[in-house]
Enzyme design. Structure first.
Site, short mmCIF file in Angstrom:
data_model
loop_
_atom_site.label_atom_id
_atom_site.label_comp_id
_atom_site.label_asym_id
_atom_site.label_seq_id
_atom_site.Cartn_x
_atom_site.Cartn_y
_atom_site.Cartn_z
N GLY A 1 130.05 45.53 29.78
CA GLY A 1 129.37 45.01 28.61
C GLY A 1 130.33 44.36 27.64
N LYS B 1 133.99 52.31 25.14
CA LYS B 1 133.74 51.20 24.22
C LYS B 1 135.01 50.94 23.42
CE LYS B 1 130.18 49.42 21.13
NZ LYS B 1 128.84 49.69 20.56
N ASP C 1 118.32 48.12 15.01
CA ASP C 1 118.48 47.16 16.11
C ASP C 1 117.90 47.75 17.40
OD1 ASP C 1 119.17 44.73 17.20
OD2 ASP C 1 121.22 45.34 17.72
N LYS D 1 116.05 47.58 20.57
CA LYS D 1 115.73 46.52 21.52
C LYS D 1 116.08 47.02 22.91
CE LYS D 1 120.24 44.29 20.89
NZ LYS D 1 120.95 43.02 20.58
N ASN E 1 119.65 48.05 24.04
CA ASN E 1 120.25 49.28 23.53
C ASN E 1 119.58 50.54 24.07
OD1 ASN E 1 122.02 47.74 22.02
ND2 ASN E 1 120.73 47.76 20.19
N ASP F 1 124.29 52.30 21.24
CA ASP F 1 124.75 51.24 20.35
C ASP F 1 124.23 51.46 18.92
OD1 ASP F 1 125.87 49.02 19.26
OD2 ASP F 1 125.20 47.64 20.80
N THR G 1 118.58 41.96 15.70
CA THR G 1 118.44 40.88 16.67
C THR G 1 117.18 40.09 16.34
OG1 THR G 1 119.53 42.24 18.35
CG2 THR G 1 118.24 40.36 19.13
#
Length: 405
Positions: free
Chosen positions: A82, A104, A197, A199, A202, A215, A236
């Site tokens: 990612g 990450k 966020d 979506k 995530n 996330d 987003t």
């Protein structure tokens, strides 16, 4: 004198308790981070007597600390899975145990450069201290002079956006995934945060096919009244709520209802194949969202139950009457979730999943889209300064080990 001795022993024990508490600002990790940060930030000041004395005294010790604490060299990178605005996510294997994780990496330079939209502390704290099965878990966090690193659960089932691209989702499956998002979102809200966020990108699937939310770099802590005050529009475009959009021009005041709006967009997308306010341009999408009462439409050619339609409408409406505004119980009680016999809210974690991820081994990344290694943005880092800039001070206390919990 005996009393004074007792007082000192008691004070010492209290101090020790704070040092071993991972949530304490003077935890052992915070104290070790502090001395390393000061050595990093003193790099260009060695010609100044006081700094030179400090640097000479502690440089060798901090190098020893970095080597003995968990660090990048403890992990073997396998594959990048990612890439985001602030860094990358890699599949890695811990050399000592053989366990695979997702790592990450976040650029410290970018974190400070975009501090109005980079909520790395919130992300770290949610994953470190959540006790929820619906939240990706943080196992370790560490840092060097350039980057922050978070070692997290690896979710081999991939994200929901990839799942939606590869499979057709019927209403029963959509109900399952939406329900697990509801439970994950409730866990975030119960910790006092708003995600902002929500979506499919995530939402990650474990090896069994169950969902976890990930996330948390847009999360923000609610005030005591359950609201946040923010003048930054994060999120987003297709999933962002009207309330957050309004905060672009003035300080926005909103609550957890902004996340329920995004759940409505997600449910619509699963059932109808696209987001409800999509337009060819960003301005067009934002216009549709701000005038949602005139733009929410359901294609007649796609069958949709009345329960699904009413739930979507209950989410994609004015915040004053939006479902979820008064708590998660009103969401759980909607007929879309209650008029079936497939699972209950208490048993869904043990229920049969709609799609079991096809996996061959613990390094399987087939459920993630390929990432171009050559597409990485140019790296920027802090320059050595002859004045004390304190660039590293913002990251003191970020280091974390779940083994110490």
């Amino acid at each position: 004198m005996a009393t004074s001795g007792k007082d000192l022993n008691q004070r010492t024990r209290q101090l020790e308790e704070r040092i071993i508490d991972a949530r304490s600002p003077i935890s052992i990790d915070s104290l070790l981070d502090s001395i390393i940060a000061l050595v990093y930030d003193s790099e260009g000041l060695k010609k100044t007597k006081n700094f030179d004395t400090f640097y000479s005294k502690f440089y060798a010790s901090t190098r020893d600390i970095r080597e003995r604490r968990i660090n990048f060299d403890d992990f073997e990178p396998i594959k990048i899975i990612g890439r985001g605005a602030f860094g990358t996510v890699d599949l890695v294997r811990r050399k000592s145990s053989g366990q695979v994780y997702a790592m990450k990496t976040l650029s410290k330079f970018e974190m400070l450069k975009r501090s109005d939209s980079a909520f790395f502390w919130e992300e770290r704290n949610i994953m470190a201290f959540s006790n929820s099965d619906w939240i990706v878990k943080l196992h370790y966090a560490f840092q060097d002079s350039k980057n922050l690193y978070m070692i997290m659960d690896y979710m081999p089932g991939g994200d929901l956006i990839t799942l939606l691209e590869r499979y057709e989702i019927n209403e029963s499956s959509a109900r399952f995934y939406c329900a697990e998002v509801v439970l994950a979102l409730d866990a975030i809200h119960s910790m006092g945060y708003i995600h902002r966020d929500i979506k499919p990108d995530n939402m990650l699937l474990d090896a069994r096919g169950h969902l976890k939310l990930a996330d948390f770099g847009t999360c923000i802590k609610m005030d005591k009244d359950g609201l946040v005050r923010s003048d930054t529009a994060v999120g987003t475009p297709d999933y962002i709520s009207p309330e957050i959009l309004k905060s672009q021009s003035t300080t926005g005041v909103y609550g957890r209802e902004v996340d329920w709006w995004s759940v409505g967009v997600f449910l619509y997308e699963m059932l109808l194949g696209e987001t409800p306010f999509y337009a060819e341009s960003l301005v067009g999408t934002y216009h549709k969202i701000m005038h949602h009462e005139d733009n929410l439409a359901f294609p007649e050619e796609i069958p949709l139950s009345s329960e699904a339609r009413t739930l979507i409408c209950a989410f994609l409406t004015d915040r004053s009457v939006r479902l979820g505004k008064n708590g998660v119980l009103e969401v759980k009680g909607h007929p879309f979730f209650t008029n079936h016999n497939e699972w209950t809210w208490e048993t869904i974690k043990k229920a049969t999943v709609p799609i079991v991820p096809p996996l061959t081994n613990d390094e399987d990344t087939s459920n993630f889209n390929e990432i171009d290694k050559n597409d990485a943005p140019s790296e920027e880092s802090f320059s050595v300064s002859k004045t004390f800039a304190g660039n590293q001070l913002s990251f003191i206390g970020f280091s974390f080990s779940n083994e110490q919990q």
